[in-house]
Design a protein around this motif. Structure first.
Motif, PDB file in Angstrom:
ATOM      1  N   ILE A 129       0.324  -0.380   6.481  1.00  0.00           N
ATOM      2  CA  ILE A 129       1.060  -0.853   5.288  1.00  0.00           C
ATOM      3  C   ILE A 129       1.048   0.028   4.326  1.00  0.00           C
ATOM      4  CG2 ILE A 129       2.028  -2.746   3.740  1.00  0.00           C
ATOM      5  CD1 ILE A 129       1.057  -4.817   5.808  1.00  0.00           C
ATOM      6  N   ARG A 130       2.250   0.580   3.780  1.00  0.00           N
ATOM      7  CA  ARG A 130       2.159   1.608   2.888  1.00  0.00           C
ATOM      8  C   ARG A 130       1.573   1.294   1.395  1.00  0.00           C
ATOM      9  NH1 ARG A 130       4.425   6.421   4.528  1.00  0.00           N
ATOM     10  NH2 ARG A 130       4.799   7.265   2.289  1.00  0.00           N
ATOM     11  N   PHE A 131       1.811   0.159   1.047  1.00  0.00           N
ATOM     12  CA  PHE A 131       1.340  -0.066  -0.297  1.00  0.00           C
ATOM     13  C   PHE A 131      -0.004  -0.277  -0.069  1.00  0.00           C
ATOM     14  CE2 PHE A 131       0.669  -2.031  -4.501  1.00  0.00           C
ATOM     15  CZ  PHE A 131       1.221  -1.288  -5.226  1.00  0.00           C
ATOM     16  N   ALA A 132      -0.757  -1.034   0.919  1.00  0.00           N
ATOM     17  CA  ALA A 132      -1.998  -1.321   1.279  1.00  0.00           C
ATOM     18  C   ALA A 132      -2.815   0.137   1.191  1.00  0.00           C
ATOM     19  CB  ALA A 132      -2.166  -1.938   2.524  1.00  0.00           C
ATOM     20  N   ARG A 133      -2.176   1.118   1.910  1.00  0.00           N
ATOM     21  CA  ARG A 133      -2.719   2.289   1.736  1.00  0.00           C
ATOM     22  C   ARG A 133      -2.701   3.114   0.291  1.00  0.00           C
ATOM     23  NH1 ARG A 133       1.037   5.166   6.388  1.00  0.00           N
ATOM     24  NH2 ARG A 133       0.089   7.105   5.366  1.00  0.00           N
ATOM     25  N   TYR A 134      -1.750   2.534  -0.628  1.00  0.00           N
ATOM     26  CA  TYR A 134      -1.892   2.928  -1.828  1.00  0.00           C
ATOM     27  C   TYR A 134      -3.076   2.382  -2.461  1.00  0.00           C
ATOM     28  CZ  TYR A 134      -1.069   3.139  -6.762  1.00  0.00           C
ATOM     29  OH  TYR A 134      -1.112   3.231  -8.206  1.00  0.00           O
ATOM     30  N   ARG A 135      -3.368   1.006  -2.546  1.00  0.00           N
ATOM     31  CA  ARG A 135      -4.528   0.512  -2.908  1.00  0.00           C
ATOM     32  C   ARG A 135      -5.727   1.008  -2.366  1.00  0.00           C
ATOM     33  NH1 ARG A 135      -3.405  -3.755  -6.139  1.00  0.00           N
ATOM     34  NH2 ARG A 135      -1.298  -5.056  -5.870  1.00  0.00           N
ATOM     35  N   LEU A 136      -5.700   1.250  -1.161  1.00  0.00           N
ATOM     36  CA  LEU A 136      -6.757   1.996  -0.751  1.00  0.00           C
ATOM     37  C   LEU A 136      -7.280   3.346  -1.267  1.00  0.00           C
ATOM     38  CD1 LEU A 136      -6.516   1.234   3.178  1.00  0.00           C
ATOM     39  CD2 LEU A 136      -8.252   0.222   1.545  1.00  0.00           C
ATOM     40  N   ALA A 137      -6.216   4.077  -1.454  1.00  0.00           N
ATOM     41  CA  ALA A 137      -6.212   5.468  -2.189  1.00  0.00           C
ATOM     42  C   ALA A 137      -6.633   5.286  -3.490  1.00  0.00           C
ATOM     43  CB  ALA A 137      -4.968   6.085  -2.191  1.00  0.00           C
TER      44      ALA A 137
END
Length: 495
Positions: free
Chosen positions: A272-280
């Motif tokens: 999920i793209r926003f989950a990837r943002y949080r991970l970043a």
């Protein structure tokens, strides 16, 4: 203490500490005050040796102190605090300023196998950061000094055996501060226990002191102001880089593992793209703290006088503590309901959030430290605009040159609220410079470096936006605002 520990090369010595620290894993270790038997295991592994001089059975190593704070915080952030308090606040001032008789009396005990602890007693009910208003006093009596008063929020409040107590002279007309080594058995008594929200390993409370200590246990430091206390606290603030680096390495690793294994429908959460943002965002915070930790280990020296490192330390503490808390909250969002459950079998997000939330307040409130950083720079600018000063100041010039940020919002009359915001901007510039230096000296992955720089640039833009928000009159009539009382710390920041 076995002689073998003193002969080990650094990497092997740290590996031994790591092996013991791993048994304190925050995913499974009980959330309770650290039992003496468990502290004894760490002491026997040599956890305090780097903070002690070699003539008293120690290893005397700045780098090892930093690495111990880092690895213990990776396994358990509260354990990192416990160790750092002993090393940086309890023992270091004695090593640095105590006379030979006091050192001979105390320091060899901490090089042995007994599970002794040492702490610093400075803050009091009612005075907070304004330590110049402390009411604990000392007076000369037959055989030494009598210290009388009350302290609170001392880490290790009811477990430390030796204390460094800060007090002011009992004569109200005499401006003099003293620093004394006090045994708990001499009249240091915990009368109330506090229940903190996190960091359960560390015990806190209210301590009454009524002790007579021998003359040789007064530290040999200037007593006319609180400069020595500021210097003492700078060490634990600087060590935040090491604690943050270890803590965020763990958070990054486990947040990725959780997101990769948690299924949302048929795909993992990490797609999920926003989950990837949080991970970043978590990964970037780890990168920034890794760079700050590199600065701590290679350009600072917690074994030496830290006074000249004042601005760097203020920036390190504020940025590292912000990154620790924001990353824990990102992790908690990724974990959803399970992230609000302490003791969850799938993640440590709840405990990470509880343990990290205090650091923006403890060891100096970040708003206060940011204001002090701005005051320092304003005192140094000598006719230049603040943005002009920052473009030439070694601590911020590399970032200004590379990022070319618009800092014109800093070139105005800075009221107190603006000084707090400006201090955050200065700290972000410092952090960006350290990321670039770390990258050049360690050949870090370019992607990690670029992401960290972009996030810090965004933080600078955010500060500029807050300046504009202030201009809308959100504070109401400025004449109704109560100006803050300038603390002793704030005054000293300009000297």
């Amino acid at each position: 203490m076995t002689r073998d520990l003193l002969a080990l090369p650094t990497n092997e010595f740290i590996a031994g500490i790591d092996a013991v620290a791993s048994t304190f894993d925050s995913a499974s270790y009980p959330q309770q005050n650290l039992p003496a038997a468990d502290w004894e295991r760490l002491v026997k592994a040599g956890v305090l040796l780097p903070s002690l001089p070699k003539q008293f059975g120690g290893r005397d190593s700045h780098v090892e102190m930093c690495r111990i704070a880092e690895i213990t915080s990776e396994w358990n952030l509260a354990l990192g605090v416990h160790v750092t308090v002993n090393m940086a606040l309890g023992l270091r001032p004695v090593v640095k300023w105590a006379g030979e008789d006091a050192q001979q009396e105390m320091l060899p005990l901490f090089a042995g196998n007994d599970p002794l602890m040492a702490g610093l007693a400075a803050t009091e009910p009612g005075c907070g950061s304004a330590l110049s208003s402390m009411t604990t006093t000392f007076e000369e009596v037959e055989g030494g000094y009598r210290i009388h008063g009350r302290k609170h929020w001392q880490a290790l409040s009811f477990s430390a055996h030796w204390w460094l107590v800060v007090a002011r002279h009992a004569d109200p007309g005499r401006r003099e501060y003293g620093y004394f080594i006090v045994k708990r058995s001499e009249g240091f008594r915990t009368i109330e226990r506090y229940e903190p929200l996190g960091l359960k390993i560390v015990d806190y409370g209210v301590n009454d002191i009524d002790a007579i200590v021998p003359r040789h246990r007064r530290l040999k430091v200037e007593g006319a102001n609180l400069g020595p206390l500021v210097e003492i606290l700078m060490v634990s603030r600087a060590m935040m880089a090491a604690m943050g680096c270890g803590f965020l390495r763990r958070v990054s690793r486990e947040a990725h593992a959780y997101a990769d294994h948690r299924k949302i429908g048929t795909a993992p959460l990490s797609t999920i793209r926003f989950a990837r943002y949080r991970l970043a965002a978590i990964d970037t915070s780890y990168t920034i703290c890794e760079a700050l930790n590199h600065c701590l280990q290679t350009t600072l020296d917690v074994k030496a006088d830290m006074t000249l490192a004042f601005p760097a330390v203020q920036a390190i503490k504020t940025v590292a503590s912000e990154r620790m808390l924001s990353s824990a909250l990102h992790y908690q969002q990724l974990a959803g309901g399970e992230g609000y459950r302490c003791g969850s079998p799938t993640n440590i997000a709840g405990q990470a959030a509880l343990d990290s939330r205090v650091f923006t307040v403890f060891d100096g409130n970040n708003d206060l430290l940011s204001q002090q950083l701005t005051e320092y720079c304003l005192a140094q600018q000598t006719g230049r605009s603040l943005s002009g000063f920052l473009s030439g100041w070694p601590l911020t010039a590399p970032a200004v040159t590379t990022l070319k940020p618009d800092l014109s919002f800093l070139d105005q009359d800075l009221d107190q609220e603006h000084q707090v915001l400006a201090g955050r901007a200065i700290a972000y510039l410092f952090a960006a410079g350290q990321v670039m230096r770390w990258a050049a000296e360690t050949r870090a992955t370019p992607g990690r470096v670029q992401a960290a720089i972009e996030f810090l640039k965004h933080d600078l833009v955010g500060v500029a936006a807050e300046f504009r928000l202030m201009a809308t009159g959100i504070l109401g009539d400025a004449d109704d605002a109560v100006p803050p009382t300038r603390s002793a710390f704030s005054r000293l920041a300009r000297t």
